[in-house]
Motif scaffolding. Structure first.
Motif, PDB file in Angstrom:
ATOM      1  N   GLU A 178     -18.589 -41.393 -40.151  1.00  0.00           N
ATOM      2  CA  GLU A 178     -18.242 -42.472 -39.235  1.00  0.00           C
ATOM      3  C   GLU A 178     -16.729 -42.576 -39.076  1.00  0.00           C
ATOM      4  OE1 GLU A 178     -21.680 -44.398 -41.786  1.00  0.00           O
ATOM      5  OE2 GLU A 178     -19.872 -43.209 -42.149  1.00  0.00           O
ATOM      6  N   GLY A 190     -13.639 -45.075 -36.498  1.00  0.00           N
ATOM      7  CA  GLY A 190     -13.417 -46.062 -35.461  1.00  0.00           C
ATOM      8  C   GLY A 190     -13.310 -47.491 -35.942  1.00  0.00           C
ATOM      9  N   ARG A 220     -15.059 -49.296 -30.827  1.00  0.00           N
ATOM     10  CA  ARG A 220     -16.137 -48.326 -30.678  1.00  0.00           C
ATOM     11  C   ARG A 220     -16.199 -47.476 -31.932  1.00  0.00           C
ATOM     12  NH1 ARG A 220     -17.033 -43.351 -26.424  1.00  0.00           N
ATOM     13  NH2 ARG A 220     -15.383 -42.420 -27.717  1.00  0.00           N
ATOM     14  N   SER A 245     -17.830 -44.348 -34.057  1.00  0.00           N
ATOM     15  CA  SER A 245     -18.412 -43.027 -33.820  1.00  0.00           C
ATOM     16  C   SER A 245     -19.065 -42.527 -35.104  1.00  0.00           C
ATOM     17  CB  SER A 245     -17.335 -42.036 -33.390  1.00  0.00           C
ATOM     18  OG  SER A 245     -16.695 -42.450 -32.202  1.00  0.00           O
ATOM     19  N   CYS A 246     -20.094 -41.746 -34.928  1.00  0.00           N
ATOM     20  CA  CYS A 246     -20.791 -41.141 -36.062  1.00  0.00           C
ATOM     21  C   CYS A 246     -21.136 -39.713 -35.662  1.00  0.00           C
ATOM     22  CB  CYS A 246     -22.045 -41.937 -36.392  1.00  0.00           C
ATOM     23  SG  CYS A 246     -23.119 -41.178 -37.632  1.00  0.00           S
ATOM     24  N   THR A 247     -20.485 -38.763 -36.295  1.00  0.00           N
ATOM     25  CA  THR A 247     -20.657 -37.356 -35.945  1.00  0.00           C
ATOM     26  C   THR A 247     -21.437 -36.640 -37.032  1.00  0.00           C
ATOM     27  OG1 THR A 247     -18.632 -37.340 -34.650  1.00  0.00           O
ATOM     28  CG2 THR A 247     -19.473 -35.212 -35.385  1.00  0.00           C
ATOM     29  N   ASP A 257     -24.139 -38.842 -27.592  1.00  0.00           N
ATOM     30  CA  ASP A 257     -23.539 -37.738 -26.852  1.00  0.00           C
ATOM     31  C   ASP A 257     -24.088 -36.469 -27.485  1.00  0.00           C
ATOM     32  OD1 ASP A 257     -21.949 -35.631 -25.863  1.00  0.00           O
ATOM     33  OD2 ASP A 257     -20.270 -37.011 -25.514  1.00  0.00           O
ATOM     34  N   LYS A 263     -21.663 -33.557 -28.225  1.00  0.00           N
ATOM     35  CA  LYS A 263     -20.744 -33.767 -29.339  1.00  0.00           C
ATOM     36  C   LYS A 263     -21.474 -34.029 -30.654  1.00  0.00           C
ATOM     37  CE  LYS A 263     -16.947 -35.479 -26.476  1.00  0.00           C
ATOM     38  NZ  LYS A 263     -15.994 -36.582 -26.220  1.00  0.00           N
ATOM     39  N   THR A 295     -22.951 -36.643 -31.599  1.00  0.00           N
ATOM     40  CA  THR A 295     -22.322 -37.892 -32.021  1.00  0.00           C
ATOM     41  C   THR A 295     -23.081 -39.082 -31.447  1.00  0.00           C
ATOM     42  OG1 THR A 295     -20.136 -36.877 -32.184  1.00  0.00           O
ATOM     43  CG2 THR A 295     -20.190 -39.261 -31.904  1.00  0.00           C
ATOM     44  N   TYR A 354     -22.612 -43.447 -30.941  1.00  0.00           N
ATOM     45  CA  TYR A 354     -21.571 -44.451 -30.852  1.00  0.00           C
ATOM     46  C   TYR A 354     -22.177 -45.849 -30.977  1.00  0.00           C
ATOM     47  CZ  TYR A 354     -19.042 -40.545 -28.752  1.00  0.00           C
ATOM     48  OH  TYR A 354     -18.471 -39.322 -28.505  1.00  0.00           O
ATOM     49  N   GLN A 357     -20.681 -49.275 -29.400  1.00  0.00           N
ATOM     50  CA  GLN A 357     -19.663 -50.037 -28.690  1.00  0.00           C
ATOM     51  C   GLN A 357     -19.848 -51.500 -29.028  1.00  0.00           C
ATOM     52  OE1 GLN A 357     -17.057 -48.991 -26.598  1.00  0.00           O
ATOM     53  NE2 GLN A 357     -16.449 -51.145 -26.705  1.00  0.00           N
TER      54      GLN A 357
END
Length: 129
Positions: free
Chosen positions: A6, A8, A19, A21-23, A73, A76, A78, A80, A82
Motif C-alpha cells: 500500500e 498514499g 487516494r 494505492s495497493c499494488t 487498474d 497496473k 493495482t 485504489y 479514493q
C-alpha cells in the motif's frame, strides 16, 4: 515474491482527500475479491470497501458510503481507494487484502472476516487540523 504493497497515506485536513494505492506482485490481482480495511487505535478492524469483479458487486461501509470509492487498474495490477470529505474519525491504519472469489463475496469479505489470501502491510491515514 507474492505481496501487496500500500501507499498514499499521510496527514490531511478535515474535508480533504487522499487516494490510497495497493499494488500486487507475484499474482494477478484482477481475479481476486479485493478489499480495504482500517483499524484505529483501540478499535476492531473494519471492512471499509470490498469489490468482487466476478459478482459485479461492491460493498461500502455505511460510514464511508458516498465519500470513498474503490477501483481497479488491471494494467497496473493495482487497486485504489479514493477518499473524499475526510473526517477525523477516518484516522486509522488502512490495509488492502485479496481473497479467492470461490470462497467469499464482497460483502462477506468486508463484514464477516472471511479469511483473506493476501494482506498488505498497511498505510497510516491521519485526518487532523
Amino acid at each position: 515474491q507474492v505481496q501487496l504493497v500500500e501507499s498514499g497515506g499521510g496527514l490531511v485536513q478535515p474535508g480533504g482527500s487522499l487516494r490510497l494505492s495497493c499494488t500486487a506482485s507475484g499474482f494477478t490481482l484482477d481475479y481476486y475479491v479485493i478489499g480495504w480495511f482500517r483499524q484505529a487505535p483501540g478499535k476492531e478492524r473494519e471492512g471499509v470497501s470490498c469489490d468482487s469483479k466476478s459478482d459485479h458487486s461492491t460493498y461500502y461501509a455505511d460510514s464511508v458510503q458516498g465519500r470513498f470509492t474503490i477501483s481497479r487498474d488491471k494494467a497496473k495490477n493495482t487497486v485504489y481507494l479514493q477518499m473524499n470529505s475526510l473526517k477525523p474519525e477516518d484516522t486509522a491504519v488502512y490495509y488492502c487484502a485479496a481473497a479467492d472469489p470461490r470462497g467469499t463475496t464482497d460483502q462477506q469479505m468486508c463484514t464477516m472476516g472471511t479469511p483473506n489470501d493476501y494482506w498488505g502491510q498497511g498505510t497510516q491515514v491521519t485526518v487532523s487540523s
